[in-house]
Design a protein around this motif. Structure first.
Motif, short mmCIF file in Angstrom:
data_model
loop_
_atom_site.label_atom_id
_atom_site.label_comp_id
_atom_site.label_asym_id
_atom_site.label_seq_id
_atom_site.Cartn_x
_atom_site.Cartn_y
_atom_site.Cartn_z
N ALA A 1 1.07 -1.40 -0.02
CA ALA A 1 0.20 -0.10 -0.19
C ALA A 1 1.13 1.31 0.04
N GLY A 2 0.25 2.37 -0.55
CA GLY A 2 0.80 3.20 -0.89
C GLY A 2 0.48 4.55 0.45
N VAL A 3 0.64 5.62 0.84
CA VAL A 3 0.92 7.04 1.85
C VAL A 3 -0.86 6.90 2.14
N SER A 4 -1.80 6.70 2.01
CA SER A 4 -2.86 7.21 2.00
C SER A 4 -3.49 6.20 3.17
N THR A 5 -3.23 4.62 2.97
CA THR A 5 -3.40 3.30 3.81
C THR A 5 -2.61 4.20 4.95
N TYR A 6 -1.40 4.72 5.19
CA TYR A 6 -0.63 4.65 6.34
C TYR A 6 -1.36 6.02 6.68
N LEU A 7 -1.44 7.08 6.45
CA LEU A 7 -2.05 7.95 7.62
C LEU A 7 -3.75 7.54 7.49
N ALA A 8 -4.60 6.48 7.14
CA ALA A 8 -5.61 6.36 7.34
C ALA A 8 -5.97 5.91 9.35
N GLU A 9 -4.30 4.67 8.89
CA GLU A 9 -4.04 4.46 10.67
C GLU A 9 -3.80 5.08 11.45
N ALA A 10 -2.40 5.88 10.77
CA ALA A 10 -1.59 6.80 11.74
C ALA A 10 -2.70 7.91 12.61
N LYS A 11 -3.72 8.30 11.47
CA LYS A 11 -4.65 10.01 12.83
C LYS A 11 -5.61 8.60 13.69
N ASP A 12 -5.79 7.42 14.19
CA ASP A 12 -6.19 6.48 14.86
C ASP A 12 -5.14 6.14 15.74
N ALA A 13 -3.94 5.98 15.55
CA ALA A 13 -3.04 5.66 16.89
C ALA A 13 -2.75 6.72 17.70
N GLN A 14 -2.05 6.29 18.81
CA GLN A 14 -1.85 6.39 20.29
C GLN A 14 -0.23 6.96 20.24
N VAL A 15 0.56 6.72 19.25
CA VAL A 15 1.97 6.69 19.27
C VAL A 15 1.73 5.95 17.76
N ASN A 16 2.56 7.14 17.24
CA ASN A 16 3.13 6.76 15.18
C ASN A 16 4.84 7.26 16.26
N LEU A 17 5.50 6.90 14.98
CA LEU A 17 7.01 6.67 15.42
C LEU A 17 7.37 6.33 13.84
N PHE A 18 8.71 7.80 13.23
CA PHE A 18 9.24 7.69 12.42
C PHE A 18 10.32 6.62 12.09
N ILE A 19 10.78 6.03 11.63
CA ILE A 19 12.52 5.66 12.49
C ILE A 19 13.69 5.23 11.20
#
Lengths: 177, 177, 177
Positions: free
Chosen positions: A159-177
């Motif tokens: 998947a691409g960025v929209s799938t990521y963002l849809a999950e990230a906006k509802d998550a409590q912890v979002n990390l970029f490693i």
């Protein structure tokens, strides 16, 4: 009660409850052993605490989910060249510092083995067993000269960025490693 | 009122209020001066705005909280070797780019001193004074060949990933640096 | 109703609604092509999904928003020296791995062009068109020997850490790249 009609506590509460199952998303851009290890330590830790964890592998992070020893199968010579330089596999990731043409990384792995600490391949298996979702970034797969058939089994989604963002906006912890 | 019995606005509000004191967690994996400096600038900034800040030092980030000039005291020769290569101390962190065997880093420090900007050691003292919590990652301490007695005083806790996640899930800002 | 006077569902709901328009903040510390590209892919993706996006450029990330081919105009020779070493421009960012004195980076750009994928300059234009806010970190501008007049047009704000934190604490997704 009529004055509060517009303010629905039910909606407020529903929204709060929707947030309830704690979620973690981790973008793994780095292909360095230390960073990828950290990503998996956090992912397995969170999953074992009952959180829903999704890992998005992109750029060098894709190396962690490549089958070991399988070289690029890109048809295009440019991508193949890049895919050749950029070897993959969870067990061949270099340290971000003191790699020293493999020596530093080998020393750290030795220390880990002696102390029975799981390495990246073991942590990855644990993550899969604990239900951590693996998503491979379709945008960068092509860029890195990596074809889908050279990735490990068990990728849950491409998947691409929209799938990521849809999950990230509802998550409590979002990390970029 | 009976129909709304199941939907308790009190609970909703309590949950919201519980979220109230803004919290920040920062995982410091990098040992590069620029990244560590950023971590401390954000940490001190947040603390001075009244937020609760916790910093988790892991991998190379542990170098920032090592006593300067104290070498590894690991008994194991492998860890000692790694600890020797990987020198520590807040004042000896290299830039992630243009370190140039120390020259680039020294130039940047000179620029900072001339403009009276605090460096990593000063920012670290400020962070402690402002009540920022320092947690050293027990999992990677051993890996890096670093023993507890070679760390600075003022580490609040030695802990692993579950401590981190318990804090991160209730924080508004979670960064991985 | 008198017993619930202290617990105002209106306040609870208002607070929830205030959180409604999803926000994303991205600190761009890295000046590597892969990381900056990721930052812009996420930023443009989020903005096109209707989220409010703010990007904070600091340290090497400032290189992405420098006018191409314009060298440092710092009056101070030390800063000028650093500004000279550290060339800028969205189109001249190196890969974090396999840069190989420009060869690896050029290969990846070729692959991107052949597949009609937007590069950093194009992604940056898209971001501006979609209303992504660009903030340049005033604290590190000086440190990097970069003067404001050598940055691209369209920087929305010059600010420090408190501006960042005020936005980040109300955002759903906060990334440090």
């Amino acid at each position: 009660m009529s004055t509060t009609a517009k303010l629905d506590p039910q909606v407020a509460l529903a929204e709060l409850q929707e947030r309830k199952p704690d979620r973690v998303t981790i973008v793994v851009l780095s292909g360095n052993m230390d960073r990828v290890m950290s990503a998996f330590i956090i992912a397995t830790g969170a999953a074992s605490m009952g959180m829903q964890v999704t890992m998005f592998f992109t750029f060098w992070g894709l190396n962690a989910i490549r089958k070991p020893g399988v070289s690029s199968k890109a048809t295009d010579w440019l991508r193949r060249a890049f895919g050749f330089l950029n070897r993959g596999g969870a067990d061949t990731l270099p340290l971000s510092r003191f790699h020293f043409w493999g020596l530093g990384t080998r020393i750290m792995k030795l220390v880990m083995r002696r102390n029975r600490m799981p390495g990246v391949p073991e942590l990855m298996d644990m993550a899969k067993d604990l239900g951590v979702r693996f998503i491979a970034c379709t945008t960068t797969l092509g860029l890195m000269g990596i074809t889908k058939d050279t990735l490990i089994d068990g990728i849950d989604q491409f998947a691409g960025v929209s799938t990521y963002l849809a999950e990230a906006k509802d998550a409590q912890v979002n990390l970029f490693i």
